[in-house]
Enzyme design. Structure first.
Site: not given
Ligand code: NDP
Length: 284
Positions: A71, A107, A134, A136, A156, A160-161
């Site tokens: 992306k 999104d 992240g 989304a 979060n 940093e993010r």
């Molecule tokens: P990213 O990898 O960009 O971001 C993931 C986020 O989740 C980060 O903030 C990360 O935190 C956090 N995270 C992941 N695991 C943990 C954990 N165990 N504890 C705490 N925080 C956690 O992913 P996306 O934003 O692209 O996707 C996120 C979700 O959105 C996915 O499930 C995806 O399927 C869904 N999605 C749904 C869509 C829809 O149309 N319904 C469209 C796009 C996405 P950190 O920064 O600390 O790593």
């Protein structure tokens, strides 16, 4: 009448991508309207993305969706990026305008459309808490800013993010969002109107995981949303329902961003009900 066997092509580029369900709803839409279009699910390794985009041009594809991990990397490969996608810093949909490939981000627009249509809620003047920072979360946060949200808090795990998203919201959208580091359990106060899980916690196959959030002090009319579309009902959504709270699953967002993409590509109104039914069946 002259024969025309030519197909119009769209699809998704991701890595891995085999479990991406978008083809189900787009193919259903083409079938319902009898359009000679196909949606291809294509596994493209990061090192091959530039070649793949050249392929999109050369094959005359009408557009593509981009998913993890492409992306952000796709931005410099396009002819133009829409102001919204540039603000978010990510592209999830590419459309063709003549010979030009234009990057968009649907999104956040999909989430807001689902929020308005399914939950009947306008975020203008509301107090919203987002779990995650992240891709989304970024897309949703910028759309909420544009929609006139009253207050936005980003919680979060990674500092940093989270802080970077708040800085970008201030600089690019003029919204002062509050960042809170997510360590332990996130307490959801009575001032919050809309809570959104924007993390991947609970996504299939990790269906037993739920984001650590305490809803003890939540207001009775809190709307709890999850962006995770698979399973259709996550543990987070189930827990909120068990407390009698209103909920919005990740399905409407997925359908609505697909509807927006379909209409961008084909220029026709999307058969939304057929798209939703096809996806719901795939997730059964
Ligand atoms: P990213 O990898 O960009 O971001 C993931 C986020 O989740 C980060 O903030 C990360 O935190 C956090 N995270 C992941 N695991 C943990 C954990 N165990 N504890 C705490 N925080 C956690 O992913 P996306 O934003 O692209 O996707 C996120 C979700 O959105 C996915 O499930 C995806 O399927 C869904 N999605 C749904 C869509 C829809 O149309 N319904 C469209 C796009 C996405 P950190 O920064 O600390 O790593």
């Amino acid at each position: 009448m002259a024969a025309n066997y030519k197909l119009e092509l769209v699809g998704v580029l991701g890595h891995p991508v085999a479990e991406n369900p978008t083809c189900v709803m787009q193919e259903a839409a083409f079938a319902v309207l009898g359009l000679p279009w196909r949606y291809l699910t294509m596994d493209v390794a990061p090192a091959d993305l530039a070649d793949a985009i050249r392929g999109v041009r050369a094959l005359g594809m009408q557009g593509v969706n981009l998913t993890i991990p492409h992306k952000v990397a796709v931005l410099p490969l396009l002819d133009e990026v829409s102001p919204d996608a540039a603000r978010i810093g990510a592209v999830n949909t590419v459309r063709r305008d003549g010979r030009r490939l234009i990057g968009e981000n649907t999104d956040g627009k999909g989430f807001l459309r689902g929020l308005r249509l399914e939950a009947g809620l306008d975020p203008a003047g509301r107090n919203v808490l987002l779990l995650g920072a992240g891709g989304a979360a970024r897309a949703i946060a910028f759309e909420l800013a544009a929609a006139g949200v009253k207050r936005l808090a980003i919680v979060n795990r990674g500092a940093e993010r989270g802080a970077a998203l708040c800085e970008d919201l201030k600089r690019r959208a003029g919204l002062s969002a509050r960042f809170e580091l997510w360590s332990g359990v996130c307490k959801v106060g009575a001032e919050v109107d809309i809570l959104v899980n924007c993390t991947s916690i609970g996504l299939f196959p990790n269906v037993a995981e739920t984001p650590p959030a305490d809803l003890q002090e939540a207001r009775p009319d809190l709307l709890v949303c999850d962006v995770v579309p698979n399973p259709a009902e996550t543990g987070f959504i189930k827990a909120a329902r068990a407390r009698g709270l209103r909920t919005l699953t990740g399905l409407p967002m997925l359908v609505c961003q697909g509807v927006i993409g379909f209409e961008m590509w084909t220029g026709r109104p999307a058969p939304e009900a057929a798209m939703r039914a096809a996806l719901a069946k795939a997730f059964e």
